[in-house]
Design a protein around this motif. Structure first.
Motif, PDB file in Angstrom:
ATOM      1  N   MET A 173     -18.033   9.031 -19.351  1.00  0.00           N
ATOM      2  CA  MET A 173     -17.682   9.842 -18.188  1.00  0.00           C
ATOM      3  C   MET A 173     -17.096   8.983 -17.073  1.00  0.00           C
ATOM      4  SD  MET A 173     -17.488  12.947 -17.187  1.00  0.00           S
ATOM      5  CE  MET A 173     -18.586  13.864 -18.289  1.00  0.00           C
ATOM      6  N   SER A 174     -17.531   7.737 -16.971  1.00  0.00           N
ATOM      7  CA  SER A 174     -16.957   6.838 -15.963  1.00  0.00           C
ATOM      8  C   SER A 174     -15.483   6.568 -16.249  1.00  0.00           C
ATOM      9  CB  SER A 174     -17.734   5.524 -15.916  1.00  0.00           C
ATOM     10  OG  SER A 174     -17.645   4.840 -17.158  1.00  0.00           O
ATOM     11  N   TYR A 175     -15.130   6.474 -17.532  1.00  0.00           N
ATOM     12  CA  TYR A 175     -13.713   6.307 -17.920  1.00  0.00           C
ATOM     13  C   TYR A 175     -12.913   7.548 -17.532  1.00  0.00           C
ATOM     14  CZ  TYR A 175      -9.635   6.514 -21.000  1.00  0.00           C
ATOM     15  OH  TYR A 175      -8.359   6.658 -21.490  1.00  0.00           O
ATOM     16  N   LEU A 176     -13.470   8.732 -17.772  1.00  0.00           N
ATOM     17  CA  LEU A 176     -12.768   9.973 -17.453  1.00  0.00           C
ATOM     18  C   LEU A 176     -12.570  10.133 -15.946  1.00  0.00           C
ATOM     19  CD1 LEU A 176     -14.481  12.508 -19.894  1.00  0.00           C
ATOM     20  CD2 LEU A 176     -12.198  11.519 -20.093  1.00  0.00           C
ATOM     21  N   THR A 180      -9.159   7.747 -15.898  1.00  0.00           N
ATOM     22  CA  THR A 180      -8.225   8.825 -16.231  1.00  0.00           C
ATOM     23  C   THR A 180      -7.870   9.666 -15.014  1.00  0.00           C
ATOM     24  OG1 THR A 180      -9.156   8.935 -18.456  1.00  0.00           O
ATOM     25  CG2 THR A 180      -7.843  10.799 -17.742  1.00  0.00           C
ATOM     26  N   PHE A 181      -8.873  10.023 -14.197  1.00  0.00           N
ATOM     27  CA  PHE A 181      -8.595  10.897 -13.057  1.00  0.00           C
ATOM     28  C   PHE A 181      -8.080  10.132 -11.845  1.00  0.00           C
ATOM     29  CE2 PHE A 181     -10.505  13.636  -9.497  1.00  0.00           C
ATOM     30  CZ  PHE A 181      -9.309  14.330  -9.343  1.00  0.00           C
ATOM     31  N   PHE A 182      -8.899   9.228 -11.288  1.00  0.00           N
ATOM     32  CA  PHE A 182      -8.515   8.550 -10.053  1.00  0.00           C
ATOM     33  C   PHE A 182      -7.263   7.680 -10.219  1.00  0.00           C
ATOM     34  CE2 PHE A 182     -13.143   8.643  -8.329  1.00  0.00           C
ATOM     35  CZ  PHE A 182     -12.971   9.973  -8.007  1.00  0.00           C
ATOM     36  N   HIS A 248     -10.857  18.037 -14.083  1.00  0.00           N
ATOM     37  CA  HIS A 248     -11.223  16.735 -13.527  1.00  0.00           C
ATOM     38  C   HIS A 248     -12.298  16.879 -12.439  1.00  0.00           C
ATOM     39  CE1 HIS A 248      -8.409  14.296 -15.717  1.00  0.00           C
ATOM     40  NE2 HIS A 248      -7.370  14.989 -15.306  1.00  0.00           N
ATOM     41  N   ILE A 249     -12.188  17.913 -11.628  1.00  0.00           N
ATOM     42  CA  ILE A 249     -13.178  18.128 -10.573  1.00  0.00           C
ATOM     43  C   ILE A 249     -14.550  18.418 -11.169  1.00  0.00           C
ATOM     44  CG2 ILE A 249     -13.858  19.689  -8.706  1.00  0.00           C
ATOM     45  CD1 ILE A 249     -10.871  19.922  -8.005  1.00  0.00           C
ATOM     46  N   MET A 250     -14.585  19.195 -12.236  1.00  0.00           N
ATOM     47  CA  MET A 250     -15.868  19.460 -12.905  1.00  0.00           C
ATOM     48  C   MET A 250     -16.463  18.182 -13.475  1.00  0.00           C
ATOM     49  SD  MET A 250     -15.513  23.203 -14.745  1.00  0.00           S
ATOM     50  CE  MET A 250     -13.849  23.021 -15.374  1.00  0.00           C
ATOM     51  N   ALA A 258     -24.700  14.848 -10.856  1.00  0.00           N
ATOM     52  CA  ALA A 258     -25.564  15.206 -11.989  1.00  0.00           C
ATOM     53  C   ALA A 258     -25.892  16.692 -12.007  1.00  0.00           C
ATOM     54  CB  ALA A 258     -26.851  14.380 -11.969  1.00  0.00           C
ATOM     55  N   SER A 259     -25.025  17.490 -11.353  1.00  0.00           N
ATOM     56  CA  SER A 259     -25.226  18.941 -11.363  1.00  0.00           C
ATOM     57  C   SER A 259     -24.782  19.507 -12.708  1.00  0.00           C
ATOM     58  CB  SER A 259     -24.436  19.601 -10.236  1.00  0.00           C
ATOM     59  OG  SER A 259     -24.829  19.086  -8.986  1.00  0.00           O
ATOM     60  N   VAL A 260     -25.361  20.618 -13.057  1.00  0.00           N
ATOM     61  CA  VAL A 260     -25.020  21.259 -14.322  1.00  0.00           C
ATOM     62  C   VAL A 260     -23.877  22.239 -14.084  1.00  0.00           C
ATOM     63  CG1 VAL A 260     -25.844  22.718 -16.190  1.00  0.00           C
ATOM     64  CG2 VAL A 260     -27.369  21.014 -15.170  1.00  0.00           C
ATOM     65  N   VAL A 261     -22.756  21.988 -14.736  1.00  0.00           N
ATOM     66  CA  VAL A 261     -21.620  22.908 -14.679  1.00  0.00           C
ATOM     67  C   VAL A 261     -21.689  23.810 -15.900  1.00  0.00           C
ATOM     68  CG1 VAL A 261     -19.105  23.102 -14.697  1.00  0.00           C
ATOM     69  CG2 VAL A 261     -20.206  21.231 -13.438  1.00  0.00           C
ATOM     70  N   PRO A 262     -21.570  25.126 -15.720  1.00  0.00           N
ATOM     71  CA  PRO A 262     -21.645  26.033 -16.870  1.00  0.00           C
ATOM     72  C   PRO A 262     -20.655  25.648 -17.959  1.00  0.00           C
ATOM     73  CG  PRO A 262     -21.674  27.269 -14.824  1.00  0.00           C
ATOM     74  CD  PRO A 262     -21.394  25.842 -14.458  1.00  0.00           C
ATOM     75  N   LEU A 263     -21.114  25.714 -19.201  1.00  0.00           N
ATOM     76  CA  LEU A 263     -20.256  25.351 -20.321  1.00  0.00           C
ATOM     77  C   LEU A 263     -19.020  26.235 -20.384  1.00  0.00           C
ATOM     78  CD1 LEU A 263     -20.125  23.389 -22.707  1.00  0.00           C
ATOM     79  CD2 LEU A 263     -21.286  25.114 -24.104  1.00  0.00           C
ATOM     80  N   THR A 264     -19.171  27.485 -20.017  1.00  0.00           N
ATOM     81  CA  THR A 264     -18.025  28.403 -20.019  1.00  0.00           C
ATOM     82  C   THR A 264     -16.941  27.925 -19.055  1.00  0.00           C
ATOM     83  OG1 THR A 264     -19.482  30.273 -20.524  1.00  0.00           O
ATOM     84  CG2 THR A 264     -17.305  30.789 -19.652  1.00  0.00           C
ATOM     85  N   ALA A 265     -17.359  27.366 -17.912  1.00  0.00           N
ATOM     86  CA  ALA A 265     -16.393  26.865 -16.941  1.00  0.00           C
ATOM     87  C   ALA A 265     -15.588  25.709 -17.525  1.00  0.00           C
ATOM     88  CB  ALA A 265     -17.113  26.424 -15.672  1.00  0.00           C
ATOM     89  N   PHE A 266     -16.253  24.839 -18.288  1.00  0.00           N
ATOM     90  CA  PHE A 266     -15.537  23.740 -18.932  1.00  0.00           C
ATOM     91  C   PHE A 266     -14.507  24.261 -19.930  1.00  0.00           C
ATOM     92  CE2 PHE A 266     -18.774  20.624 -17.508  1.00  0.00           C
ATOM     93  CZ  PHE A 266     -17.927  19.592 -17.149  1.00  0.00           C
ATOM     94  N   TYR A 267     -14.887  25.256 -20.703  1.00  0.00           N
ATOM     95  CA  TYR A 267     -13.951  25.810 -21.684  1.00  0.00           C
ATOM     96  C   TYR A 267     -12.757  26.474 -20.996  1.00  0.00           C
ATOM     97  CZ  TYR A 267     -17.005  24.869 -25.645  1.00  0.00           C
ATOM     98  OH  TYR A 267     -17.747  24.242 -26.619  1.00  0.00           O
ATOM     99  N   VAL A 268     -13.002  27.154 -19.888  1.00  0.00           N
ATOM    100  CA  VAL A 268     -11.902  27.752 -19.132  1.00  0.00           C
ATOM    101  C   VAL A 268     -10.984  26.659 -18.589  1.00  0.00           C
ATOM    102  CG1 VAL A 268     -11.308  29.078 -17.059  1.00  0.00           C
ATOM    103  CG2 VAL A 268     -13.175  29.841 -18.542  1.00  0.00           C
ATOM    104  N   GLY A 269     -11.578  25.559 -18.095  1.00  0.00           N
ATOM    105  CA  GLY A 269     -10.788  24.440 -17.605  1.00  0.00           C
ATOM    106  C   GLY A 269      -9.939  23.819 -18.694  1.00  0.00           C
TER     107      GLY A 269
END
Length: 343
Positions: A173-176, A180-182, A248-250, A258-269
């Protein structure tokens, strides 16, 4: 995600894949077959279309594979995940090349005309892809999660060295976030935004200075064309940012808080980011007249309309195109000399 959700997600991905492949194949065919589209900007646009084509035929299938559906070795899973990142980084570098190309055309028009060739443009495209490949495969050289893959990820139906391949299980995740993002997305996006701001401000300033001068109607027309093309290309950039920033924001939310983002939101992204590759050819068709004209020419060839008037017609058309191209080149050179005095 339940079975129904998985089926729906896969179906939407396949629709996006087909749209990306067909649309971007048409863009590449248009640029390669129409001589009027051999300008440097359209070389870079071809590179962007190639990256979008790879999203359809490579990245989307791999996204389904690395979603915990296939068991493979950790090394194969890591390689597949890195390959998934390649089209995205190639896209952002192609967009950066387009922005720099338009900036140079406005900032140093005469030197640009003399120095920038089609061969040099394709060389820049090759460099963009090499750099994108190196950056996307950085995790292979150590920046990955392989040492921390848990035994729970092991596939019960495979050998002990196989895991159920998940993108986030092998890609750090640090790589992402940091790389990748910044570094590879946010920094180029800010740079491109500044370049387009300069382009629009420069063109607007030149247009404001022109009304008091005589004999500059051609230069004014040329500047307006530059502004229209820059507007269309900046729209492509804006759609890219809007499509990729949510994902990228998610990732940043998960990594930093360390917040939990809904899995559905990731799939939409993920779907939104992939859909960008299918939307771009539509934007080209409606916003870039040369691409629209090229689409129509290809359609005429496919439907056989050009061959109904006899065999001499294509040769005559080619001669007219060549003469028109030469006249346009001469006109552009004269106009750009006037532009150089204004910018």
């Amino acid at each position: 995600m339940g079975l129904t959700g998985a089926v729906l997600y896969t179906a939407v991905e396949m629709v996006i894949a087909v749209g990306s492949i067909l649309g971007n194949a048409l863009v590449i065919a248009a640029v390669c077959s129409i001589k009027g589209l051999r300008e440097p900007t359209f070389c870079f646009l071809t590179s962007l279309a190639t990256a979008d084509l790879l999203v359809g035929c490579l990245a989307i299938p791999l996204a389904v594979v690395v979603d915990g559906r296939v068991a493979m070795s950790a090394q194969a899973c890591l390689f597949s995940s890195c390959l998934l990142i390649l089209p995205t980084l190639a896209s952002i570098l192609s967009l950066l090349a387009i922005a720099v190309d338009r900036y140079l055309r406005v900032y140093v028009p005469l030197r640009y005309r003399r120095s920038v060739t089609e061969k040099q443009s394709w060389l820049v495209v090759a460099v963009c892809w090499v750099v994108a490949a190196v950056m996307s495969f950085t995790p292979v050289f150590g920046w990955n999660n392989q040492p921390t893959v848990s035994p729970a990820a092991l596939s019960p139906n495979s050998s002990s060295s196989a895991i159920v391949c998940r993108f986030t299980a092998v890609i750090s995740m640090s790589y992402l976030v940091y790389f990748t993002f910044f570094l590879c997305n946010l920094l180029p996006l800010v740079t491109m935004a500044l370049l387009y701001c300069y382009i629009f401000c420069s063109i607007r300033r030149s247009l404001q200075e022109m009304p008091g001068r005589s004999g500059l109607s051609e230069s004014r027309s040329c500047l307006k064309k530059e502004r229209r093309l820059a507007t269309s290309l900046s729209l492509v950039l804006a759609l890219f940012a809007l499509s990729w920033l949510p994902l990228h924001i998610m990732n940043c939310i998960v990594y930093f808080s360390a917040s939990v983002v809904p899995l559905t939101a990731f799939y939409v992204g993920i779907l939104l980011s992939h859909a960008n590759s299918a939307i771009n050819p539509i934007v080209y068709a409606f916003k870039i007249p040369k691409i629209t004209h090229a689409y129509l020419k290809i359609w005429s060839r496919v439907t056989g309309r050009s061959g109904r008037r006899g065999s001499s017609q294509p040769q005559s058309s080619q001669s007219l195109d060549a003469a028109s191209s030469n006249n346009q080149a001469a006109t552009d050179l004269g106009i750009e000399k006037k532009m150089a005095a204004l910018v």
